[in-house]
Design a protein around this motif. Structure first.
Motif, PDB file in Angstrom:
ATOM      1  N   PHE A 214       0.836  -1.244   0.532  1.00  0.00           N
ATOM      2  CA  PHE A 214       0.001   0.259  -0.160  1.00  0.00           C
ATOM      3  C   PHE A 214       0.426   1.357  -0.306  1.00  0.00           C
ATOM      4  O   PHE A 214      -0.100   2.662  -0.825  1.00  0.00           O
ATOM      5  CB  PHE A 214      -0.975  -0.344   1.240  1.00  0.00           C
ATOM      6  CG  PHE A 214      -1.888   1.730   1.110  1.00  0.00           C
ATOM      7  CD1 PHE A 214      -2.757   1.158   0.591  1.00  0.00           C
ATOM      8  CD2 PHE A 214      -1.568   2.585   1.884  1.00  0.00           C
ATOM      9  CE1 PHE A 214      -3.615   2.036   0.358  1.00  0.00           C
ATOM     10  CE2 PHE A 214      -2.302   3.073   2.467  1.00  0.00           C
ATOM     11  CZ  PHE A 214      -3.536   3.030   1.032  1.00  0.00           C
ATOM     12  N   SER A 215       1.748   0.949   0.660  1.00  0.00           N
ATOM     13  CA  SER A 215       2.363   2.382   0.210  1.00  0.00           C
ATOM     14  C   SER A 215       3.712   3.032  -0.769  1.00  0.00           C
ATOM     15  O   SER A 215       3.590   3.868  -1.318  1.00  0.00           O
ATOM     16  CB  SER A 215       4.108   1.656   1.560  1.00  0.00           C
ATOM     17  OG  SER A 215       4.438   0.986   1.654  1.00  0.00           O
ATOM     18  N   LEU A 216       3.295   1.501  -1.637  1.00  0.00           N
ATOM     19  CA  LEU A 216       4.052   2.057  -3.265  1.00  0.00           C
ATOM     20  C   LEU A 216       3.585   2.214  -4.281  1.00  0.00           C
ATOM     21  O   LEU A 216       3.247   2.569  -5.005  1.00  0.00           O
ATOM     22  CB  LEU A 216       4.883   0.772  -3.216  1.00  0.00           C
ATOM     23  CG  LEU A 216       6.182  -0.012  -2.590  1.00  0.00           C
ATOM     24  CD1 LEU A 216       6.502  -1.274  -3.152  1.00  0.00           C
ATOM     25  CD2 LEU A 216       7.154   1.372  -2.578  1.00  0.00           C
ATOM     26  N   LEU A 217       1.665   2.965  -3.762  1.00  0.00           N
ATOM     27  CA  LEU A 217       0.862   2.981  -4.560  1.00  0.00           C
ATOM     28  C   LEU A 217       1.102   3.888  -5.154  1.00  0.00           C
ATOM     29  O   LEU A 217       0.603   4.124  -5.868  1.00  0.00           O
ATOM     30  CB  LEU A 217      -0.970   2.726  -4.591  1.00  0.00           C
ATOM     31  CG  LEU A 217      -1.042   1.448  -3.556  1.00  0.00           C
ATOM     32  CD1 LEU A 217      -2.681   1.240  -3.029  1.00  0.00           C
ATOM     33  CD2 LEU A 217      -0.676   0.878  -5.208  1.00  0.00           C
ATOM     34  N   PRO A 218       1.086   5.132  -4.444  1.00  0.00           N
ATOM     35  CA  PRO A 218       1.563   6.505  -4.920  1.00  0.00           C
ATOM     36  C   PRO A 218       2.567   6.714  -5.869  1.00  0.00           C
ATOM     37  O   PRO A 218       2.463   7.530  -7.167  1.00  0.00           O
ATOM     38  CB  PRO A 218       1.618   7.196  -3.249  1.00  0.00           C
ATOM     39  CG  PRO A 218       1.402   6.901  -2.636  1.00  0.00           C
ATOM     40  CD  PRO A 218       1.364   5.014  -3.042  1.00  0.00           C
ATOM     41  N   VAL A 219       4.061   6.289  -5.300  1.00  0.00           N
ATOM     42  CA  VAL A 219       4.783   5.861  -6.406  1.00  0.00           C
ATOM     43  C   VAL A 219       4.218   5.727  -7.570  1.00  0.00           C
ATOM     44  O   VAL A 219       4.336   5.816  -8.916  1.00  0.00           O
ATOM     45  CB  VAL A 219       5.956   4.830  -5.907  1.00  0.00           C
ATOM     46  CG1 VAL A 219       6.861   4.801  -6.703  1.00  0.00           C
ATOM     47  CG2 VAL A 219       6.235   5.664  -5.102  1.00  0.00           C
ATOM     48  N   LEU A 220       3.287   4.751  -7.614  1.00  0.00           N
ATOM     49  CA  LEU A 220       3.007   3.914  -9.203  1.00  0.00           C
ATOM     50  C   LEU A 220       1.994   4.873  -9.628  1.00  0.00           C
ATOM     51  O   LEU A 220       1.540   4.822 -11.034  1.00  0.00           O
ATOM     52  CB  LEU A 220       1.948   2.537  -8.570  1.00  0.00           C
ATOM     53  CG  LEU A 220       1.548   2.237  -9.832  1.00  0.00           C
ATOM     54  CD1 LEU A 220       2.193   1.589 -10.962  1.00  0.00           C
ATOM     55  CD2 LEU A 220       0.993   0.941  -9.372  1.00  0.00           C
ATOM     56  N   LEU A 221       0.600   5.201  -9.190  1.00  0.00           N
ATOM     57  CA  LEU A 221       0.238   6.057  -9.362  1.00  0.00           C
ATOM     58  C   LEU A 221       1.044   7.675  -9.958  1.00  0.00           C
ATOM     59  O   LEU A 221       0.824   7.701 -11.018  1.00  0.00           O
ATOM     60  CB  LEU A 221      -1.052   6.894  -8.583  1.00  0.00           C
ATOM     61  CG  LEU A 221      -2.221   5.801  -7.813  1.00  0.00           C
ATOM     62  CD1 LEU A 221      -2.969   6.887  -6.703  1.00  0.00           C
ATOM     63  CD2 LEU A 221      -3.198   5.388  -9.073  1.00  0.00           C
ATOM     64  N   LEU A 222       2.336   8.395  -9.262  1.00  0.00           N
ATOM     65  CA  LEU A 222       3.461   9.286  -9.904  1.00  0.00           C
ATOM     66  C   LEU A 222       3.732   8.710 -11.494  1.00  0.00           C
ATOM     67  O   LEU A 222       2.854   8.982 -12.149  1.00  0.00           O
ATOM     68  CB  LEU A 222       3.926   9.388  -9.373  1.00  0.00           C
ATOM     69  CG  LEU A 222       4.841  10.619  -9.755  1.00  0.00           C
ATOM     70  CD1 LEU A 222       4.008  11.542 -10.198  1.00  0.00           C
ATOM     71  CD2 LEU A 222       5.951  10.815  -8.515  1.00  0.00           C
TER      72      LEU A 222
END
Length: 226
Positions: free
Chosen positions: A186-194
């Motif tokens: 879950f913590s890596l999802l913002p990186v994926l969205l970016l």
């Protein structure tokens, strides 16, 4: 379940054995407000400005023989069609027409064939001159004729494959990254969205560049028959 990585590009949706994916070409006509067709707006003025710039550039590339016949409108229309289909393919669940050779070859092959027929029928000597570049030694002339003939014959396929490959590559990369979201922390999802936002921005640029490259190369190929 996806059995093939490229199956996302297959035109598989149908109704009564009629493919419905190609109907996405008409989606843009529904989304455009009617006011844009009747009342000039800033977007219309901006689009007319872009078309005038393209007309001036294509007029310089084509030459003096075909300018008065309105031939620049052909290449401006091709630019508009490809740009429209490239942008429509960026929307979710919309079939990308320009990612298939059926669409791109339909644009490239008739245009190239008509230019070749026009050139060989009306300017036969000029077309023969293009087969041997100026300053070629006599010993290399047969090889240069073979090389120039092959490069001339593969032009429609290179135009079509270039556009298809560039449109598939970006969509395929976004599909691969999107499928990994279910297995990520879950913590890596913002990186994926970016990353996805940056890829979509890149695809917007690719959609414009590829439509421009296709139309400019078509203009350069047609200028050789003058």
């Amino acid at each position: 379940m996806m059995t093939n990585l490229f199956s996302v590009f297959d035109p598989s949706s149908n109704m009564m054995n009629l493919s419905m994916n190609w109907m996405s070409i008409f989606i843009g006509l529904i989304l455009i407000p009617m006011s844009l067709w009747f009342i000039p707006s800033r977007s219309i003025f901006m689009w007319n400005f872009i078309l005038n710039k393209l007309h001036q550039e294509f007029k310089l590339l084509i030459g003096t023989l075909m300018i008065n016949k309105g031939s620049t409108l052909i290449f401006i229309s091709i630019f508009s069609i490809i740009l429209y289909n490239n942008f429509m393919g960026l929307f979710p669940y919309v079939f990308t027409n320009t990612s298939h050779l059926v669409m791109t070859l339909t644009l490239a092959l008739p245009l190239w064939l008509s230019c070749m027929l026009f050139g060989w029928i009306n300017n036969t000597k000029h077309m023969f001159m293009h087969l041997v570049p100026q300053g070629t030694p006599n010993l290399l002339m047969p090889f240069m004729v073979c090389i120039e003939t092959i490069s001339n014959l593969i032009r429609p396929s290179t135009l079509a494959i270039r556009l298809t490959a560039n449109m598939i590559a970006g969509h395929l990369l976004m599909t691969l990254l999107g499928n990994t979201g279910n297995n990520m922390m879950f913590s890596l999802l913002p990186v994926l969205l970016l990353i996805q936002i940056l890829l979509i921005t890149l695809e917007f640029a690719v959609a414009i560049i590829q439509s421009y490259v296709f139309s400019v190369l078509s203009t350069l190929y047609s200028s050789e028959v003058n």
